[in-house]
Design a protein around this motif. Structure first.
Motif, PDB file in Angstrom:
ATOM      1  N   PHE A  21       0.839  -1.200   0.000  1.00 39.78           N
ATOM      2  CA  PHE A  21       0.000   0.000   0.000  1.00 39.78           C
ATOM      3  C   PHE A  21       0.877   1.254   0.000  1.00 39.78           C
ATOM      4  O   PHE A  21       1.968   1.245   0.587  1.00 39.78           O
ATOM      5  CB  PHE A  21      -0.855   0.041   1.277  1.00 39.78           C
TER       6      PHE A  21
ATOM      7  N   VAL B  61      -2.687   7.424   2.007  1.00 39.79           N
ATOM      8  CA  VAL B  61      -3.665   7.666   0.945  1.00 39.79           C
ATOM      9  C   VAL B  61      -4.538   8.830   1.407  1.00 39.79           C
ATOM     10  O   VAL B  61      -5.175   8.738   2.464  1.00 39.79           O
ATOM     11  CB  VAL B  61      -4.552   6.426   0.715  1.00 39.79           C
TER      12      VAL B  61
ATOM     13  N   PHE C 153      -7.801  11.208   0.154  1.00 40.61           N
ATOM     14  CA  PHE C 153      -8.885  11.163  -0.830  1.00 40.61           C
ATOM     15  C   PHE C 153      -9.885  12.258  -0.506  1.00 40.61           C
ATOM     16  O   PHE C 153     -10.348  12.368   0.626  1.00 40.61           O
ATOM     17  CB  PHE C 153      -9.582   9.800  -0.796  1.00 40.61           C
TER      18      PHE C 153
ATOM     19  N   PHE D 123      -9.422 -10.743   0.032  1.00 39.37           N
ATOM     20  CA  PHE D 123      -8.886  -9.464   0.514  1.00 39.37           C
ATOM     21  C   PHE D 123      -9.006  -8.392  -0.570  1.00 39.37           C
ATOM     22  O   PHE D 123      -9.189  -7.208  -0.278  1.00 39.37           O
ATOM     23  CB  PHE D 123      -7.411  -9.638   0.912  1.00 39.37           C
TER      24      PHE D 123
ATOM     25  N   ILE E   7     -13.082  -7.197  -2.126  1.00 41.93           N
ATOM     26  CA  ILE E   7     -13.895  -6.076  -1.611  1.00 41.93           C
ATOM     27  C   ILE E   7     -13.649  -4.813  -2.422  1.00 41.93           C
ATOM     28  O   ILE E   7     -14.565  -4.039  -2.668  1.00 41.93           O
ATOM     29  CB  ILE E   7     -13.703  -5.801  -0.097  1.00 41.93           C
ATOM     30  N   TYR E   8     -12.396  -4.603  -2.844  1.00 47.49           N
ATOM     31  CA  TYR E   8     -12.109  -3.434  -3.682  1.00 47.49           C
ATOM     32  C   TYR E   8     -12.714  -3.617  -5.071  1.00 47.49           C
ATOM     33  O   TYR E   8     -13.273  -2.692  -5.660  1.00 47.49           O
ATOM     34  CB  TYR E   8     -10.599  -3.220  -3.832  1.00 47.49           C
TER      35      TYR E   8
ATOM     36  N   ARG F 258     -19.209  -1.565  -8.722  1.00 46.22           N
ATOM     37  CA  ARG F 258     -20.476  -0.947  -8.364  1.00 46.22           C
ATOM     38  C   ARG F 258     -20.428   0.570  -8.556  1.00 46.22           C
ATOM     39  O   ARG F 258     -21.316   1.173  -9.184  1.00 46.22           O
ATOM     40  CB  ARG F 258     -20.808  -1.276  -6.896  1.00 46.22           C
ATOM     41  N   LEU F 259     -19.378   1.189  -8.037  1.00 50.04           N
ATOM     42  CA  LEU F 259     -19.270   2.649  -8.103  1.00 50.04           C
ATOM     43  C   LEU F 259     -19.148   3.141  -9.544  1.00 50.04           C
ATOM     44  O   LEU F 259     -19.791   4.120  -9.930  1.00 50.04           O
ATOM     45  CB  LEU F 259     -18.041   3.122  -7.305  1.00 50.04           C
TER      46      LEU F 259
ATOM     47  N   TYR G  16     -16.631  11.943  -8.018  1.00 52.86           N
ATOM     48  CA  TYR G  16     -16.129  11.434  -6.742  1.00 52.86           C
ATOM     49  C   TYR G  16     -16.178   9.901  -6.716  1.00 52.86           C
ATOM     50  O   TYR G  16     -15.200   9.225  -6.391  1.00 52.86           O
ATOM     51  CB  TYR G  16     -16.993  12.031  -5.635  1.00 52.86           C
ATOM     52  N   GLN G  17     -17.340   9.376  -7.095  1.00 48.83           N
ATOM     53  CA  GLN G  17     -17.510   7.913  -7.012  1.00 48.83           C
ATOM     54  C   GLN G  17     -16.629   7.192  -8.035  1.00 48.83           C
ATOM     55  O   GLN G  17     -16.087   6.127  -7.747  1.00 48.83           O
ATOM     56  CB  GLN G  17     -18.982   7.522  -7.234  1.00 48.83           C
TER      57      GLN G  17
ATOM     58  N   MET H  52     -13.110   7.114  -6.781  1.00 44.08           N
ATOM     59  CA  MET H  52     -12.896   6.093  -5.754  1.00 44.08           C
ATOM     60  C   MET H  52     -12.838   4.702  -6.385  1.00 44.08           C
ATOM     61  O   MET H  52     -11.989   3.880  -6.026  1.00 44.08           O
ATOM     62  CB  MET H  52     -13.979   6.158  -4.676  1.00 44.08           C
TER      63      MET H  52
ATOM     64  N   LEU I 220      -9.415   4.237  -7.853  1.00 40.75           N
ATOM     65  CA  LEU I 220      -8.417   3.928  -6.817  1.00 40.75           C
ATOM     66  C   LEU I 220      -8.523   2.463  -6.401  1.00 40.75           C
ATOM     67  O   LEU I 220      -7.515   1.750  -6.289  1.00 40.75           O
ATOM     68  CB  LEU I 220      -8.622   4.851  -5.612  1.00 40.75           C
ATOM     69  N   PHE I 221      -9.755   1.992  -6.201  1.00 41.64           N
ATOM     70  CA  PHE I 221      -9.937   0.584  -5.830  1.00 41.64           C
ATOM     71  C   PHE I 221      -9.394  -0.331  -6.941  1.00 41.64           C
ATOM     72  O   PHE I 221      -8.777  -1.356  -6.651  1.00 41.64           O
ATOM     73  CB  PHE I 221     -11.411   0.278  -5.563  1.00 41.64           C
TER      74      PHE I 221
ATOM     75  N   ILE J 115     -10.509  12.388   3.438  1.00 39.29           N
ATOM     76  CA  ILE J 115     -10.083  11.351   4.381  1.00 39.29           C
ATOM     77  C   ILE J 115      -8.648  10.967   4.082  1.00 39.29           C
ATOM     78  O   ILE J 115      -8.211  11.019   2.924  1.00 39.29           O
ATOM     79  CB  ILE J 115     -11.011  10.118   4.329  1.00 39.29           C
TER      80      ILE J 115
ATOM     81  N   VAL K 278      -5.734   7.893   5.058  1.00 38.33           N
ATOM     82  CA  VAL K 278      -5.526   6.592   5.688  1.00 38.33           C
ATOM     83  C   VAL K 278      -4.042   6.272   5.638  1.00 38.33           C
ATOM     84  O   VAL K 278      -3.431   6.339   4.569  1.00 38.33           O
ATOM     85  CB  VAL K 278      -6.301   5.481   4.941  1.00 38.33           C
TER      86      VAL K 278
ATOM     87  N   PRO L 286      -0.075   0.202   6.538  1.00 36.76           N
ATOM     88  CA  PRO L 286       1.235  -0.451   6.568  1.00 36.76           C
ATOM     89  C   PRO L 286       1.728  -0.568   5.115  1.00 36.76           C
ATOM     90  O   PRO L 286       0.928  -0.861   4.219  1.00 36.76           O
ATOM     91  CB  PRO L 286       0.926  -1.841   7.144  1.00 36.76           C
ATOM     92  N   SER L 287       3.015  -0.331   4.885  1.00 32.53           N
ATOM     93  CA  SER L 287       3.510  -0.377   3.502  1.00 32.53           C
ATOM     94  C   SER L 287       3.307  -1.751   2.880  1.00 32.53           C
ATOM     95  O   SER L 287       3.081  -1.875   1.694  1.00 32.53           O
ATOM     96  CB  SER L 287       4.992  -0.025   3.457  1.00 32.53           C
TER      97      SER L 287
ATOM     98  N   MET M 172      -9.469 -11.962   9.062  1.00 37.90           N
ATOM     99  CA  MET M 172      -9.597 -10.916   8.035  1.00 37.90           C
ATOM    100  C   MET M 172     -10.532  -9.804   8.521  1.00 37.90           C
ATOM    101  O   MET M 172     -10.241  -8.617   8.351  1.00 37.90           O
ATOM    102  CB  MET M 172     -10.097 -11.505   6.712  1.00 37.90           C
TER     103      MET M 172
ATOM    104  N   PHE N  81      -9.649  -5.828   8.969  1.00 33.13           N
ATOM    105  CA  PHE N  81     -10.494  -4.749   8.428  1.00 33.13           C
ATOM    106  C   PHE N  81     -10.913  -3.795   9.550  1.00 33.13           C
ATOM    107  O   PHE N  81     -10.941  -2.575   9.362  1.00 33.13           O
ATOM    108  CB  PHE N  81     -11.731  -5.317   7.724  1.00 33.13           C
TER     109      PHE N  81
END
Lengths: 385, 385
Positions: free
Chosen positions: A12, A16, A18, A213, A216-217, A223-224, A243-244, A247, A250-251, B8, B10, B13-14, B247, B251
């Motif tokens: 990651f 981040v 946003f 994992f 979910i993104y 969906r967005l 905006y959506q 996002m 990014l996901f 926002i 966030v 962790p890298s 998991m 989250f």
């Protein structure tokens, strides 16, 4: 659901941010990094939007070098020409502000401005040994998701193929996703880049190496984007849609590192390298046809995506999944994108060569839920024609 | 849905690794960090499971210092006693392997082993100026989510209150979530820590400062934990249940930094500080009662959570949300946790003092969707009694 026993690791960005207007704020995140000489890679039309950031950094004592030379779909040569101008400047940070091409170049520059490795030795996965410069990325399209991915994709001038350099060192330290920056992106680019982002999510969710994992993104990104892309194309100032979609993009970028794309991207690359068709549009042209090809191998997953895109459940997964393909076709049409290769003056005789090229992108084809043979690739191009 | 205009940010962790057995692999992530002297903070019963990691690191030339002194709910004094033993050792990395107490101590040790700041000056938000040591966290419960949060919570010996130190510098460089490590956690601890994780997700999703970027973790965390926690409690070797709860816990940890918890945690703290009730159990005792109190202020959000927990939609959001409260009560009962404060020999006369204490946790109470007055706090404790 049974557990996926495969271990997954995700690199990651350490931070981040946003939100609308966050570009104005990142100077306060950059200042504690203690940078002295920073290379800003962007494009000329964006410079007016960067004036406050530039001003704050310069007032904080940072010497800035601003480069706006990079154009769409850059090659290794373009990159080296850029980097050579700064190798003796003792740059300690790179800020990339732009679309995927700009960000990919910025990511690689942060590695190569202080490196003993040759660029050609980096092509492939996990070959970069280190990165000594700080790296900040700000996407202005939504998008390639490059800001959140470990990938940089450049054209190799030797064989005119797109080559991927993939490394955790290409994930930025800080990213800033400011959806308001995408408001000035013209409708056709909004459409094409949005379809690219949608494809990242779709290909991650239906990937042979899909992982909960990352699901979910992927699912939320689909969906967005499905719910908002057409609005963003039709009205560039629709703040909610921008905006959506940002996002979702990014996901999609987060999906790229640990899971990545599959046959849509592999088959899209030759359209870019041979006919200079923008990456997002290339994906859009192939997406419904690869989906239809893949559904027999992953009907449940494609059905779940269809539901996420707002389709009603049908009698069985395959039928629901096929409704998803129709939904994608509708989005492409509503986005006013061309839907056929023949609309783009690509000669039908080029199909066998494109299929040959696509078959070389094994790093992506291995991810596809259904095996793609050379004949399959030809059939998919024909269907898209 | 309208967009949340609030920006926002966030801190991730890298690198996040997740999967059964990934503890065995992290030596290869640690080696490129070039560490020479590493402090490992853990608990004695875990040492046999760490032997391979320790062996690989030592063979790679890393000098290890292993500390197993920390017990549940540590104080500032416990922390300083630990750190003092290593300040002259030139430690360049800290690995925390354990539950929330161990991880919180490890996170702070990575800051304080080379720092000019006094511990008491760090209490609050964003007061840490730097961190010079690398930080690796491996949770062995599921859990506090401390591995992914910027929080360290310790007891202040002066007033016996829990104090929070919150800083991006407390987010690790590398985390390794290995669900198989949680298989030996006894049922009561599995239950209590699982309820803690569930509460993190619930309080983030219904938070006054909820954000769509964090909602995806919160909602999925609730879904995973509600569906699997009872199985993990009843059969500690249920690999699937352990995996999904781990998991969900991760989250929940991601929710803590950008959104954080609310009144459940604020009201739970006095149970820990005054009566040494474990943090997870304290949350479980209050959770259904705070939910019922909050529902009038956020019926839609609580209804969405209820559906994520498997409840059917009722005639309206409030009714659905109340079904969610019943579901939580059922989970607590099925986990064989006590459900009333009176079961724990807490004197009823302590309620006013606990309410006083809870009202001081303003940093969490401001997040609650419904304002909590002192009288409300007393009523909630009475309902939980």
């Amino acid at each position: 659901m049974t557990i996926v026993t495969r271990e997954i690791s995700v690199n990651f960005p350490s931070k981040v941010t946003f939100g609308n207007g966050c570009l104005e704020e990142i100077a306060s995140d950059i200042q504690p990094m203690g940078l002295k000489k920073v290379l800003v890679i962007s494009i000329a039309p964006l410079l007016p939007k960067l004036s406050k950031l530039i001003d704050r950094l310069e007032k904080g004592g940072v010497e800035l070098f601003i480069n706006t030379q990079i154009e769409q779909e850059p090659s290794f040569l373009d990159f080296e020409k850029l980097v050579q101008q700064y190798t003796d400047k003792d740059i300690d940070g790179v800020i990339g502000i732009g679309g995927g091409s700009v960000l990919d170049i910025a990511k690689l520059a942060a590695v190569q401005l202080k490196s003993d490795q040759k660029l050609e030795d980096l092509v492939g996965k996990n070959l970069i040994q280190n990165r000594h410069l700080k790296l900040i990325c700000v996407p202005t399209t939504a998008g390639t998701g490059s800001e959140a991915s470990p990938n940089a994709i450049l054209i190799d001038p030797v064989d005119h193929q797109k080559k991927g350099i993939i490394s955790p060192y290409l994930v930025p330290d800080l990213i800033c996703v400011d959806p308001s920056l995408t408001c000035s992106v013209p409708p056709s680019v909004t459409a094409a880049t949005g379809l690219d982002a949608l494809t990242h999510c779709l290909e991650a969710y239906t990937n042979k190496f899909a992982h909960p994992f990352i699901d979910i993104y992927a699912l939320e990104g689909v969906r967005l984007i499905a719910a908002n892309l057409v609005n963003a194309v039709e009205n560039g100032d629709d703040q909610e849609a921008r905006y959506q979609v940002a996002m979702g993009s990014l996901f999609g970028g987060i999906c790229l590192g640990p899971v990545n794309t599959a046959a849509v991207h592999a088959l899209a690359y030759p359209l870019g390298t041979r006919f200079h068709i923008a990456h997002g549009l290339s994906n859009a042209l192939l997406l419904p046809h690869v989906m239809a090809f893949n559904i027999p191998s992953a009907p449940k997953r494609y059905a779940e995506l269809a539901v996420a895109m707002g389709c009603e459940k049908k009698a069985n997964d395959t039928a629901t999944a096929m409704a998803g393909v129709e939904k994608i076709k509708q989005i492409i049409e509503d986005c006013k994108l061309p839907s056929k290769l023949s609309d783009l003056h690509i000669p039908e005789e080029a199909i066998p060569e494109m299929a040959d090229d696509a078959m070389k992108i094994t790093r992506l084809l291995v991810n596809n839920p259904r095996e793609v043979t050379l004949l399959d690739a030809v059939s998919i191009y024909q269907a898209a024609y």
